[in-house]
Design a protein around this motif. Structure first.
Motif, PDB file in Angstrom:
ATOM      1  N   GLU A   1       0.852  -1.191   0.000  1.00 20.23           N
ATOM      2  CA  GLU A   1       0.000   0.000   0.000  1.00 20.23           C
ATOM      3  C   GLU A   1       0.882   1.233   0.000  1.00 20.23           C
ATOM      4  N   GLY A   2       0.510   2.205  -0.793  1.00 20.90           N
ATOM      5  CA  GLY A   2       1.305   3.418  -0.916  1.00 20.90           C
ATOM      6  C   GLY A   2       1.105   4.355   0.268  1.00 20.90           C
ATOM      7  N   ALA A   3       1.653   5.533   0.148  1.00 18.62           N
ATOM      8  CA  ALA A   3       1.534   6.550   1.178  1.00 18.62           C
ATOM      9  C   ALA A   3       1.543   7.916   0.514  1.00 18.62           C
ATOM     10  N   ALA A   4       1.024   8.905   1.198  1.00 21.48           N
ATOM     11  CA  ALA A   4       1.021  10.284   0.699  1.00 21.48           C
ATOM     12  C   ALA A   4       2.063  11.077   1.478  1.00 21.48           C
ATOM     13  N   TYR A   5       2.791  11.926   0.760  1.00 25.33           N
ATOM     14  CA  TYR A   5       3.821  12.758   1.356  1.00 25.33           C
ATOM     15  C   TYR A   5       3.572  14.204   0.959  1.00 25.33           C
ATOM     16  N   GLU A   6       4.055  15.110   1.799  1.00 30.30           N
ATOM     17  CA  GLU A   6       3.987  16.537   1.473  1.00 30.30           C
ATOM     18  C   GLU A   6       5.324  17.155   1.848  1.00 30.30           C
ATOM     19  N   PHE A   7       5.871  17.962   0.927  1.00 32.19           N
ATOM     20  CA  PHE A   7       7.127  18.660   1.172  1.00 32.19           C
ATOM     21  C   PHE A   7       6.976  20.063   0.598  1.00 32.19           C
ATOM     22  N   VAL A   8       7.236  21.081   1.405  1.00 37.01           N
ATOM     23  CA  VAL A   8       7.136  22.465   0.953  1.00 37.01           C
ATOM     24  C   VAL A   8       8.536  22.959   0.598  1.00 37.01           C
ATOM     25  N   ASP A   9       8.694  23.390  -0.643  1.00 34.69           N
ATOM     26  CA  ASP A   9       9.969  23.903  -1.133  1.00 34.69           C
ATOM     27  C   ASP A   9       9.889  25.431  -1.103  1.00 34.69           C
ATOM     28  N   ASN A  10      10.470  26.033  -0.101  1.00 34.89           N
ATOM     29  CA  ASN A  10      10.382  27.482   0.104  1.00 34.89           C
ATOM     30  C   ASN A  10      11.438  28.243  -0.692  1.00 34.89           C
ATOM     31  N   GLY A  11      11.199  29.539  -0.875  1.00 35.57           N
ATOM     32  CA  GLY A  11      12.185  30.416  -1.489  1.00 35.57           C
ATOM     33  C   GLY A  11      12.266  30.333  -2.996  1.00 35.57           C
ATOM     34  N   LEU A  12      11.198  29.870  -3.639  1.00 37.58           N
ATOM     35  CA  LEU A  12      11.213  29.753  -5.091  1.00 37.58           C
ATOM     36  C   LEU A  12      10.743  31.041  -5.750  1.00 37.58           C
ATOM     37  N   GLN A  13      11.095  31.193  -7.014  1.00 37.18           N
ATOM     38  CA  GLN A  13      10.690  32.373  -7.774  1.00 37.18           C
ATOM     39  C   GLN A  13       9.328  32.110  -8.416  1.00 37.18           C
ATOM     40  N   ASN A  14       8.419  33.072  -8.276  1.00 31.96           N
ATOM     41  CA  ASN A  14       7.085  32.960  -8.838  1.00 31.96           C
ATOM     42  C   ASN A  14       7.160  32.818 -10.361  1.00 31.96           C
ATOM     43  N   ARG A  15       6.360  31.924 -10.910  1.00 33.63           N
ATOM     44  CA  ARG A  15       6.221  31.677 -12.354  1.00 33.63           C
ATOM     45  C   ARG A  15       7.483  31.141 -13.034  1.00 33.63           C
ATOM     46  N   LYS A  16       8.404  30.610 -12.251  1.00 28.14           N
ATOM     47  CA  LYS A  16       9.602  29.957 -12.802  1.00 28.14           C
ATOM     48  C   LYS A  16       9.421  28.447 -12.656  1.00 28.14           C
ATOM     49  N   THR A  17       9.736  27.700 -13.688  1.00 29.66           N
ATOM     50  CA  THR A  17       9.570  26.250 -13.646  1.00 29.66           C
ATOM     51  C   THR A  17      10.795  25.591 -13.026  1.00 29.66           C
ATOM     52  N   TYR A  18      10.537  24.656 -12.119  1.00 30.97           N
ATOM     53  CA  TYR A  18      11.581  23.880 -11.452  1.00 30.97           C
ATOM     54  C   TYR A  18      11.355  22.407 -11.752  1.00 30.97           C
ATOM     55  N   PHE A  19      12.422  21.625 -11.701  1.00 34.16           N
ATOM     56  CA  PHE A  19      12.363  20.203 -11.999  1.00 34.16           C
ATOM     57  C   PHE A  19      12.798  19.425 -10.759  1.00 34.16           C
ATOM     58  N   TYR A  20      12.098  18.321 -10.495  1.00 35.12           N
ATOM     59  CA  TYR A  20      12.326  17.542  -9.277  1.00 35.12           C
ATOM     60  C   TYR A  20      12.557  16.077  -9.612  1.00 35.12           C
ATOM     61  N   GLN A  21      13.431  15.451  -8.823  1.00 31.52           N
ATOM     62  CA  GLN A  21      13.630  14.004  -8.856  1.00 31.52           C
ATOM     63  C   GLN A  21      13.485  13.481  -7.435  1.00 31.52           C
ATOM     64  N   LEU A  22      12.955  12.280  -7.333  1.00 33.60           N
ATOM     65  CA  LEU A  22      12.799  11.611  -6.051  1.00 33.60           C
ATOM     66  C   LEU A  22      13.762  10.429  -6.023  1.00 33.60           C
ATOM     67  N   GLU A  23      14.515  10.312  -4.953  1.00 28.28           N
ATOM     68  CA  GLU A  23      15.424   9.182  -4.769  1.00 28.28           C
ATOM     69  C   GLU A  23      14.865   8.303  -3.666  1.00 28.28           C
ATOM     70  N   ASP A  24      14.619   7.033  -3.978  1.00 24.67           N
ATOM     71  CA  ASP A  24      14.251   6.112  -2.896  1.00 24.67           C
ATOM     72  C   ASP A  24      15.438   5.213  -2.587  1.00 24.67           C
ATOM     73  N   ILE A  25      15.622   4.963  -1.311  1.00 26.75           N
ATOM     74  CA  ILE A  25      16.752   4.165  -0.837  1.00 26.75           C
ATOM     75  C   ILE A  25      16.182   2.938  -0.138  1.00 26.75           C
ATOM     76  N   ASP A  26      16.583   1.750  -0.606  1.00 29.38           N
ATOM     77  CA  ASP A  26      16.018   0.533  -0.036  1.00 29.38           C
ATOM     78  C   ASP A  26      16.805   0.079   1.197  1.00 29.38           C
ATOM     79  N   PHE A  27      16.388  -1.047   1.775  1.00 34.74           N
ATOM     80  CA  PHE A  27      17.007  -1.554   2.996  1.00 34.74           C
ATOM     81  C   PHE A  27      18.453  -1.980   2.807  1.00 34.74           C
ATOM     82  N   ASN A  28      18.864  -2.219   1.558  1.00 34.59           N
ATOM     83  CA  ASN A  28      20.249  -2.601   1.259  1.00 34.59           C
ATOM     84  C   ASN A  28      21.124  -1.396   0.942  1.00 34.59           C
ATOM     85  N   GLY A  29      20.533  -0.183   0.993  1.00 30.19           N
ATOM     86  CA  GLY A  29      21.289   1.031   0.703  1.00 30.19           C
ATOM     87  C   GLY A  29      21.340   1.384  -0.775  1.00 30.19           C
ATOM     88  N   GLN A  30      20.662   0.608  -1.620  1.00 33.37           N
ATOM     89  CA  GLN A  30      20.644   0.888  -3.056  1.00 33.37           C
ATOM     90  C   GLN A  30      19.628   1.984  -3.350  1.00 33.37           C
TER      91      GLN A  30
END
Length: 78
Positions: free
Chosen positions: A32-61
């Motif tokens: 079952e999944g989960a919901a997350y929320e993260f607020v990225d402060n200090g951004l410029q209005n109307r500027k596009t930003y790109f995001y990547q998510l890194e997941d780290i498993d129990f083996n450190g990979q």
């Protein structure tokens, strides 16, 4: 998945910088999944930003997901 990191860049192929101070503990389970929320402060209005998510498993990979893009649009007249 054990933990997450969030990275931001100013272009899709730009240099991604980790923006969370500490590892984000994973929630939910493999079934079952989960919901997350993260607020990225200090951004410029109307500027596009790109995001990547890194997941780290129990083996450190780590596995990267994305990028996705977001453009903040604050309405100052509300």
């Amino acid at each position: 998945m054990q933990a997450l990191n969030i990275y931001r860049a100013e272009s899709e192929d730009g240099q991604y910088i980790k923006i969370n101070d500490e590892l984000i503990a994973a929630q939910g389970s493999a079934f079952e999944g989960a919901a997350y929320e993260f607020v990225d402060n200090g951004l410029q209005n109307r500027k596009t930003y790109f995001y990547q998510l890194e997941d780290i498993d129990f083996n450190g990979q780590s596995t990267f997901h994305g990028p996705i893009k977001a453009t903040p649009r604050w309405d100052l007249w509300e």
